[in-house]
Design an enzyme around this catalytic site. Structure first.
Site, mmCIF file in Angstrom:
data_model
loop_
_atom_site.group_PDB
_atom_site.id
_atom_site.type_symbol
_atom_site.label_atom_id
_atom_site.label_comp_id
_atom_site.label_asym_id
_atom_site.label_seq_id
_atom_site.Cartn_x
_atom_site.Cartn_y
_atom_site.Cartn_z
ATOM 1 N N HIS A 112 -36.643 51.438 69.397
ATOM 2 C CA HIS A 112 -36.396 50.090 68.725
ATOM 3 C C HIS A 112 -36.371 48.916 69.615
ATOM 4 O O HIS A 112 -35.969 49.207 70.785
ATOM 5 C CB HIS A 112 -34.872 50.395 68.145
ATOM 6 C CG HIS A 112 -34.606 51.327 66.937
ATOM 7 N ND1 HIS A 112 -35.171 51.027 65.655
ATOM 8 C CD2 HIS A 112 -34.477 52.630 66.890
ATOM 9 C CE1 HIS A 112 -34.969 52.113 65.018
ATOM 10 N NE2 HIS A 112 -34.582 53.359 65.783
ATOM 11 N N HIS A 144 -36.417 56.950 58.856
ATOM 12 C CA HIS A 144 -35.388 57.872 59.695
ATOM 13 C C HIS A 144 -34.717 58.645 58.407
ATOM 14 O O HIS A 144 -34.496 58.284 57.564
ATOM 15 C CB HIS A 144 -34.274 56.910 60.293
ATOM 16 C CG HIS A 144 -34.327 56.052 61.335
ATOM 17 N ND1 HIS A 144 -35.578 55.178 61.554
ATOM 18 C CD2 HIS A 144 -33.648 55.938 62.501
ATOM 19 C CE1 HIS A 144 -35.267 54.717 62.653
ATOM 20 N NE2 HIS A 144 -34.314 55.139 63.422
ATOM 21 N N ASP A 191 -35.294 56.322 71.173
ATOM 22 C CA ASP A 191 -34.358 55.557 70.253
ATOM 23 C C ASP A 191 -33.832 54.185 70.829
ATOM 24 O O ASP A 191 -34.732 53.313 70.604
ATOM 25 C CB ASP A 191 -33.168 56.561 69.738
ATOM 26 C CG ASP A 191 -32.793 56.155 68.265
ATOM 27 O OD1 ASP A 191 -33.644 55.424 67.593
ATOM 28 O OD2 ASP A 191 -31.891 56.857 67.775
ATOM 29 N N ASP A 192 -33.031 54.365 71.327
ATOM 30 C CA ASP A 192 -32.271 53.149 72.043
ATOM 31 C C ASP A 192 -31.767 53.204 73.489
ATOM 32 O O ASP A 192 -30.493 53.448 73.630
ATOM 33 C CB ASP A 192 -31.135 52.603 71.176
ATOM 34 C CG ASP A 192 -31.361 52.356 69.601
ATOM 35 O OD1 ASP A 192 -32.290 51.488 69.566
ATOM 36 O OD2 ASP A 192 -30.897 52.921 68.737
ATOM 37 N N GLU A 197 -30.784 62.769 60.638
ATOM 38 C CA GLU A 197 -29.819 62.422 61.738
ATOM 39 C C GLU A 197 -28.400 62.581 61.450
ATOM 40 O O GLU A 197 -27.837 63.369 62.115
ATOM 41 C CB GLU A 197 -30.310 60.999 62.320
ATOM 42 C CG GLU A 197 -29.398 60.682 63.594
ATOM 43 C CD GLU A 197 -29.584 58.965 63.912
ATOM 44 O OE1 GLU A 197 -29.798 58.421 62.745
ATOM 45 O OE2 GLU A 197 -29.232 58.627 64.904
ATOM 46 N N HIS A 230 -40.805 56.527 68.947
ATOM 47 C CA HIS A 230 -39.693 56.009 68.177
ATOM 48 C C HIS A 230 -38.747 55.487 69.266
ATOM 49 O O HIS A 230 -37.926 55.773 70.231
ATOM 50 C CB HIS A 230 -38.791 57.407 67.972
ATOM 51 C CG HIS A 230 -37.559 56.913 67.101
ATOM 52 N ND1 HIS A 230 -37.644 57.679 65.641
ATOM 53 C CD2 HIS A 230 -36.638 56.285 67.312
ATOM 54 C CE1 HIS A 230 -36.323 57.158 64.962
ATOM 55 N NE2 HIS A 230 -35.640 56.285 65.923
HETATM 56 ZN ZN LIG Z 1 -34.224 55.179 65.559
#
Ligand SMILES: [Zn+2]
Length: 337
Positions: free
Chosen positions: A16, A198, A279-280, A201, A14
């Site tokens: 991006h 996704h 994630d980021d 969340e 996961h």
């Molecule tokens: Zn994500």
């Protein structure tokens, strides 16, 4: 004695595309191209975000768009993916599935197909350079029209045996129901791609269930709020549907008040397969390794449990069978050391 976590072989499922950029690279490219960065991306980095309300999410997206705007030349894309793979290698990651929404870059690189081909070529070269397997997930955007997602799914399907391994759905869960995207996911699944939307969340367990029931999710991006429903956790465990849990993203976005509020332990104990992710990192300030450190330091995972988390990440990945076998053997060796 605690075994070094950067030596624990693992997969990262996961991450991006823009969000994987090194902060130092963002600063450098912005300077080169005369892009003005807000304080939140310079001296106040990593930014404090509260994406649980619409304004906070909008701010998160705005910072994301600014970061994306520095990726202008193909060479920037090659650099981004190579550096991401180098960082993976340093943290013991052996297999990376990076998510890209080509529509965010299509105008710059000559179209959707050209953008995807560029990302795939960058992934291939990064793989060769670092020894980390790098595969691509094409992600559609929930806030755009479902027809756009179908276009992307058809594109992803064309590259199913050329480096694209999955089809995702990202952005604000509160806008755009999962089930509106079922046609796109059917196209992707027919082509043999994993469905990795996704869900769970910003919204609760029902949103995770929708990803499973309506989109045929093989993995759910985040999915942490499945922990609110014992019955749903049981279903995820029975069907071995993985939650890509990104604890420091949940904290960074204000989805969880603190790391201790992320229900990693509850999901693990319910038998839900887990793949930890960052994630980021560009916006949350942490890559993959700190997520494993958190599992050890905050959730009290023993080395045997950490090895099991790593195995689950590999089993949930699309790495070819011989690669999986080799990595699992290396995880066992780590634990035996
Ligand atoms: Zn994500």
């Amino acid at each position: 004695m605690r075994r070094p976590l950067d030596r624990l072989p693992k997969a990262h499922l996961h991450l991006h595309f823009t969000g994987s950029m090194r902060h130092s690279t963002l600063i450098e490219l912005a300077r080169e191209q005369g892009v003005h960065l807000p304080d939140a991306l310079v001296q106040d980095w990593p930014p404090q975000l509260h994406a649980t309300d619409e304004r906070g999410w909008f701010r998160f997206q705005r910072l994301y768009d600014i970061a994306r705007s520095v990726l202008r030349r193909p060479s920037d894309v090659y650099r981004l993916v190579r550096e991401a793979a180098e960082d993976e290698a340093r943290e013991g990651s052996r297999w990376l599935e990076i998510q890209v929404d080509p529509s965010g870059y299509a105008s710059r690189f000559g179209g959707l197909t050209e953008t995807l081909e560029l990302a795939l070529d960058a992934a291939r070269l990064a793989s060769v350079a670092t020894g980390v397997g790098v595969a691509v997930i094409v992600a559609a955007n929930r806030t755009r029209h479902p027809l756009d997602a179908r276009t992307l799914a058809r594109l992803a399907a064309q590259y199913a045996d050329k480096g694209v391994v999955g089809f995702g759905l990202s952005n604000d869960e509160r806008r755009g129901r999962a089930r509106d995207f079922d046609a796109a996911f059917r196209i992707a699944k027919r082509a043999g791609l994993l469905a990795v939307p996704h869900g769970g969340e910003l919204l609760g367990a029902a949103s995770v269930a929708e990803c499973v029931d309506d989109l045929g999710a093989d993995r759910v991006g985040h999915g942490v709020r499945a922990a609110e429903s014992p019955r749903l956790m049981e279903r995820l465990a029975d069907r071995q549907i993985t939650c890509e849990v990104c604890p420091l993203s949940n904290v960074g976005l204000g989805v969880a008040r603190g790391p201790e509020d992320v229900p990693l332990r509850r999901l693990f104990e319910a038998g839900v397969p887990i793949a930890l992710g960052a994630d980021d990192p560009l916006l949350f300030g942490a890559r993959l390794l700190p997520q494993y450190e958190l599992a050890r330091d905050v959730y009290g995972f023993s080395d045997a449990e950490l090895a099991e988390l790593a195995r689950q990440s590999i089993r949930s990945s699309t790495a070819p069978e011989p690669v999986r076998k080799e990595i699992i053997a290396d995880i066992d060796a780590w634990l035996a050391s």
